[in-house]
Design an enzyme around this catalytic site. Structure first.
Site: not given
Ligand code: NAP
Length: 252
Positions: A12-13, A15, A62-63, A141, A153, A155-157
């Site tokens: 998920g790198a 962005r 796709d992971v 999370s 979400y 549950t998964a986390k």
């Molecule tokens: P984000 O900006 O939505 O980035 C997530 C990235 O994961 C996106 O580039 C997305 O690609 C990619 N992705 C989604 N499904 C995928 C798959 N099946 N295989 C490979 N890549 C996939 O999210 P983020 O806010 O940076 O969050 C990163 C992690 O931190 C996540 O696990 C999230 O649950 C966790 N987190 C975030 C927050 C927060 O406040 N932001 C808080 C707690 C935990 P696409 O764009 O193509 O879908």
């Protein structure tokens, strides 16, 4: 593992937290596999790394797809070297109250977070056990503690916390540590999309969140990347099976 460039995979790198983490690890001398759903979306992160003189490889996978994960990790091992650091960061949200949540909303979230982290970890541990050194960091999370509209979400986390502790027990003897980071509010596309969904302007949404956070601000992707940096370092070798809340305030 001795000296030499260590190879890291960040899922998920393209962005957000994943991109900031990939850049941070590259700055610290890792060769980084920038993995996301679409390979072309990984290019900006790869370019940012190479512009700073770092080494990175864009990988589309796709992971939650076992075949894609196997092929991706093999390609990383061939083109960058054996991966000994894995950051399971790819994530999605499909928020809804329970009565409106579809089976697909449930399955998608389980598949990306849980099945994805399982498949990636299983593939990468083969290289880590061989190297007798490894680091796995899973993104949990604060929602693991319960959050309205996020039955899937949260549950998964929460599941990822159990996964983390079990892998720490199984893999410790190979010099591999496994930890989880549980972020609170971090400003990314994910939280921006939530603001849009609930119809609150982004700035106002962040200000409201910040008012509830002890340090008085929302998190930035770099706040999480710096903790990943510690957890994948040599010095953190006695920290394993932990869940570190990075939320600007205390959590249990
Ligand atoms: P984000 O900006 O939505 O980035 C997530 C990235 O994961 C996106 O580039 C997305 O690609 C990619 N992705 C989604 N499904 C995928 C798959 N099946 N295989 C490979 N890549 C996939 O999210 P983020 O806010 O940076 O969050 C990163 C992690 O931190 C996540 O696990 C999230 O649950 C966790 N987190 C975030 C927050 C927060 O406040 N932001 C808080 C707690 C935990 P696409 O764009 O193509 O879908």
């Amino acid at each position: 593992m001795g000296t030499g460039t260590k190879v890291a995979i960040v899922t998920g790198a393209a962005r957000g937290i994943g991109a900031a983490t990939a850049q941070r690890l590259a700055r610290e001398g890792r060769a980084v596999a920038v993995l996301d759903l679409d390979e072309s979306n990984c290019e900006p992160t790869v370019k940012a790394i190479t512009a700073e003189g770092g080494q990175a490889l864009a990988i589309g996978a796709d992971v939650s797809d076992a075949g894609a994960v196997r092929a991706a990790v093999e390609r990383i091992a061939t083109e960058l070297g054996p991966p000994v650091i894995l950051v399971n960061n790819a994530g999605v949200t499909r928020d809804n109250l329970l009565f409106k949540m579809t089976e697909q909303d449930w399955d998608t979230v389980m598949n990306v977070h849980l099945r994805g982290s399982f498949l990636m970890s299983r593939a990468a541990q083969a290289y880590m056990t061989k190297a007798r050194w490894g680091r796995i960091v899973n993104l949990s999370s604060t929602s693991a503690q319960g959050n309205r509209g996020q039955a899937n979400y949260s549950t998964a986390k929460a599941g990822l916390q159990g996964f983390t502790k079990t892998l720490a027990i199984e893999l410790g003897k190979f010099g591999i540590t496994v930890n989880a980071i549980a972020p609170g509010f971090v400003a990314t596309e994910m939280t921006k999309a939530t603001a849009e969904r609930v119809g609150v302007p982004w700035e106002e949404y962040q200000a409201k969140a910040a008012a509830q956070i002890p340090v008085g601000r929302v998190g930035q992707p770099e706040d999480i990347a710096s903790v990943v940096s510690f957890l994948v370092s040599e010095e953190s070798g006695y920290v394993s099976g932990q869940v570190i809340y990075v939320a600007g305030g205390p959590r249990d």
